[in-house]
Design a protein around this motif. Structure first.
Motif, PDB file in Angstrom:
ATOM      1  N   ARG A  23       0.831  -1.199   0.000  1.00 49.78           N
ATOM      2  CA  ARG A  23       0.000   0.000   0.000  1.00 49.78           C
ATOM      3  C   ARG A  23       0.870   1.255   0.000  1.00 49.78           C
ATOM      4  N   GLU A  24       1.954   1.232   0.783  1.00 48.93           N
ATOM      5  CA  GLU A  24       2.817   2.399   0.861  1.00 48.93           C
ATOM      6  C   GLU A  24       3.503   2.667  -0.483  1.00 48.93           C
ATOM      7  N   ARG A  25       3.858   1.628  -1.198  1.00 53.11           N
ATOM      8  CA  ARG A  25       4.557   1.798  -2.469  1.00 53.11           C
ATOM      9  C   ARG A  25       3.628   2.262  -3.577  1.00 53.11           C
ATOM     10  N   THR A  26       2.428   1.730  -3.630  1.00 50.96           N
ATOM     11  CA  THR A  26       1.530   2.024  -4.742  1.00 50.96           C
ATOM     12  C   THR A  26       0.520   3.107  -4.431  1.00 50.96           C
ATOM     13  N   GLY A  27       0.306   3.393  -3.148  1.00 55.36           N
ATOM     14  CA  GLY A  27      -0.720   4.354  -2.774  1.00 55.36           C
ATOM     15  C   GLY A  27      -2.119   3.752  -2.835  1.00 55.36           C
ATOM     16  N   ALA A  28      -2.203   2.485  -3.190  1.00 51.00           N
ATOM     17  CA  ALA A  28      -3.502   1.839  -3.331  1.00 51.00           C
ATOM     18  C   ALA A  28      -4.052   1.445  -1.966  1.00 51.00           C
ATOM     19  N   THR A  29      -5.261   1.810  -1.724  1.00 50.21           N
ATOM     20  CA  THR A  29      -5.963   1.389  -0.516  1.00 50.21           C
ATOM     21  C   THR A  29      -7.348   0.959  -0.945  1.00 50.21           C
ATOM     22  N   CYS A  30      -7.993   0.238  -0.095  1.00 48.72           N
ATOM     23  CA  CYS A  30      -9.381  -0.065  -0.397  1.00 48.72           C
ATOM     24  C   CYS A  30     -10.238   1.004   0.258  1.00 48.72           C
ATOM     25  N   GLU A  31     -11.392   1.231  -0.318  1.00 47.47           N
ATOM     26  CA  GLU A  31     -12.347   2.187   0.243  1.00 47.47           C
ATOM     27  C   GLU A  31     -13.364   1.474   1.110  1.00 47.47           C
ATOM     28  N   VAL A  32     -13.694   0.251   0.691  1.00 46.80           N
ATOM     29  CA  VAL A  32     -14.771  -0.506   1.324  1.00 46.80           C
ATOM     30  C   VAL A  32     -14.252  -1.889   1.689  1.00 46.80           C
ATOM     31  N   PHE A  33     -14.403  -2.255   2.939  1.00 42.24           N
ATOM     32  CA  PHE A  33     -13.993  -3.574   3.423  1.00 42.24           C
ATOM     33  C   PHE A  33     -15.267  -4.328   3.756  1.00 42.24           C
ATOM     34  N   VAL A  34     -15.484  -5.465   3.114  1.00 40.51           N
ATOM     35  CA  VAL A  34     -16.738  -6.207   3.261  1.00 40.51           C
ATOM     36  C   VAL A  34     -16.535  -7.416   4.167  1.00 40.51           C
ATOM     37  N   LEU A  35     -17.421  -7.549   5.159  1.00 36.88           N
ATOM     38  CA  LEU A  35     -17.409  -8.651   6.124  1.00 36.88           C
ATOM     39  C   LEU A  35     -18.788  -9.294   6.139  1.00 36.88           C
ATOM     40  N   SER A  36     -18.868 -10.470   6.735  1.00 36.46           N
ATOM     41  CA  SER A  36     -20.184 -11.050   6.980  1.00 36.46           C
ATOM     42  C   SER A  36     -20.358 -11.212   8.481  1.00 36.46           C
ATOM     43  N   ASN A  37     -21.596 -11.401   8.894  1.00 36.91           N
ATOM     44  CA  ASN A  37     -21.851 -11.610  10.322  1.00 36.91           C
ATOM     45  C   ASN A  37     -21.525 -13.042  10.742  1.00 36.91           C
ATOM     46  N   GLY A  38     -21.042 -13.859   9.820  1.00 42.44           N
ATOM     47  CA  GLY A  38     -20.632 -15.218  10.132  1.00 42.44           C
ATOM     48  C   GLY A  38     -21.658 -16.281   9.799  1.00 42.44           C
ATOM     49  N   ASP A  39     -22.899 -15.865   9.508  1.00 37.85           N
ATOM     50  CA  ASP A  39     -23.920 -16.840   9.124  1.00 37.85           C
ATOM     51  C   ASP A  39     -23.652 -17.337   7.705  1.00 37.85           C
ATOM     52  N   GLU A  40     -24.250 -18.465   7.369  1.00 38.07           N
ATOM     53  CA  GLU A  40     -23.975 -19.115   6.089  1.00 38.07           C
ATOM     54  C   GLU A  40     -24.346 -18.255   4.878  1.00 38.07           C
ATOM     55  N   ALA A  41     -25.540 -17.704   4.838  1.00 39.06           N
ATOM     56  CA  ALA A  41     -25.978 -16.919   3.676  1.00 39.06           C
ATOM     57  C   ALA A  41     -25.100 -15.681   3.467  1.00 39.06           C
ATOM     58  N   PRO A  42     -24.850 -14.884   4.507  1.00 41.38           N
ATOM     59  CA  PRO A  42     -23.961 -13.738   4.307  1.00 41.38           C
ATOM     60  C   PRO A  42     -22.547 -14.132   3.868  1.00 41.38           C
ATOM     61  N   GLU A  43     -22.034 -15.245   4.373  1.00 39.78           N
ATOM     62  CA  GLU A  43     -20.701 -15.716   3.957  1.00 39.78           C
ATOM     63  C   GLU A  43     -20.661 -15.973   2.457  1.00 39.78           C
ATOM     64  N   ARG A  44     -21.725 -16.572   1.927  1.00 41.62           N
ATOM     65  CA  ARG A  44     -21.798 -16.856   0.486  1.00 41.62           C
ATOM     66  C   ARG A  44     -21.842 -15.581  -0.347  1.00 41.62           C
ATOM     67  N   LEU A  45     -22.306 -14.487   0.234  1.00 44.97           N
ATOM     68  CA  LEU A  45     -22.465 -13.238  -0.507  1.00 44.97           C
ATOM     69  C   LEU A  45     -21.215 -12.367  -0.525  1.00 44.97           C
ATOM     70  N   LEU A  46     -20.191 -12.711   0.263  1.00 44.67           N
ATOM     71  CA  LEU A  46     -18.993 -11.868   0.345  1.00 44.67           C
ATOM     72  C   LEU A  46     -18.405 -11.556  -1.027  1.00 44.67           C
ATOM     73  N   ARG A  47     -18.042 -12.566  -1.771  1.00 47.35           N
ATOM     74  CA  ARG A  47     -17.384 -12.343  -3.066  1.00 47.35           C
ATOM     75  C   ARG A  47     -18.291 -11.647  -4.071  1.00 47.35           C
ATOM     76  N   PRO A  48     -19.564 -12.064  -4.207  1.00 41.14           N
ATOM     77  CA  PRO A  48     -20.431 -11.349  -5.153  1.00 41.14           C
ATOM     78  C   PRO A  48     -20.642  -9.878  -4.789  1.00 41.14           C
ATOM     79  N   VAL A  49     -20.747  -9.558  -3.510  1.00 39.60           N
ATOM     80  CA  VAL A  49     -20.924  -8.157  -3.112  1.00 39.60           C
ATOM     81  C   VAL A  49     -19.664  -7.363  -3.440  1.00 39.60           C
ATOM     82  N   VAL A  50     -18.491  -7.909  -3.128  1.00 35.57           N
ATOM     83  CA  VAL A  50     -17.235  -7.220  -3.456  1.00 35.57           C
ATOM     84  C   VAL A  50     -17.136  -7.013  -4.965  1.00 35.57           C
TER      85      VAL A  50
END
Length: 107
Positions: A2-29
Motif C-alpha cells: 500500500r505504501e509503495r503504490t498508494g492503493a488502498t481499499c475504500e470498502v472492506f466487506v465482512l459477513s456476520n458469520g452466518d452461512e448466507a452472508p458468507e456466500r455473498l462476500l465475493r459477489p458483493v465485493v
C-alpha cells in the motif's frame, strides 16, 4: 505494498458469520468493484468481529460493510464508528452517503 503504490481499499466487506452472508462476500465485493469502488474482503478464518474490524481499519478503508442477511447490510464508518442499515440492492448509494456523499470513481 500500500505504501509503495498508494492503493488502498475504500470498502472492506465482512459477513456476520452466518452461512448466507458468507456466500455473498465475493459477489458483493465484485458488484462494488464493478461500480467503481476499491473493495476487498477478509481471507481470515476468524469470525471475531473486533479482529475483522481492526483488519478493515488497517486496510485503509473508509467504511466496513457487514452483510447481515441476503437482503440487509450494516455500513460502519470506520473513522467515527457511526453505523447505518442498508438494503443490499441500494448498497452503492448507501456507501456513497456514508463516505460523505461522494461518488465512486468512474471506470
Amino acid at each position: 505494498l500500500r505504501e509503495r503504490t498508494g492503493a488502498t481499499c475504500e470498502v472492506f466487506v465482512l459477513s456476520n458469520g452466518d452461512e448466507a452472508p458468507e456466500r455473498l462476500l465475493r459477489p458483493v465485493v465484485a458488484g462494488l468493484r464493478r461500480v467503481g469502488f476499491r473493495a476487498r474482503h477478509t481471507y481470515k478464518a476468524t469470525r471475531n468481529m473486533g479482529k475483522l474490524l481492526k483488519e478493515a481499519d488497517r486496510s485503509g478503508a473508509s467504511v466496513a460493510v457487514i452483510i447481515e442477511s441476503e437482503t440487509q447490510a450494516t455500513i460502519k464508518t470506520l473513522a467515527t464508528g457511526e453505523q447505518d442499515r442498508a438494503e443490499l440492492k441500494s448498497l452503492p448509494d448507501a456507501i456513497r452517503a456514508a463516505m460523505g456523499g461522494g461518488t465512486a470513481p468512474a471506470r
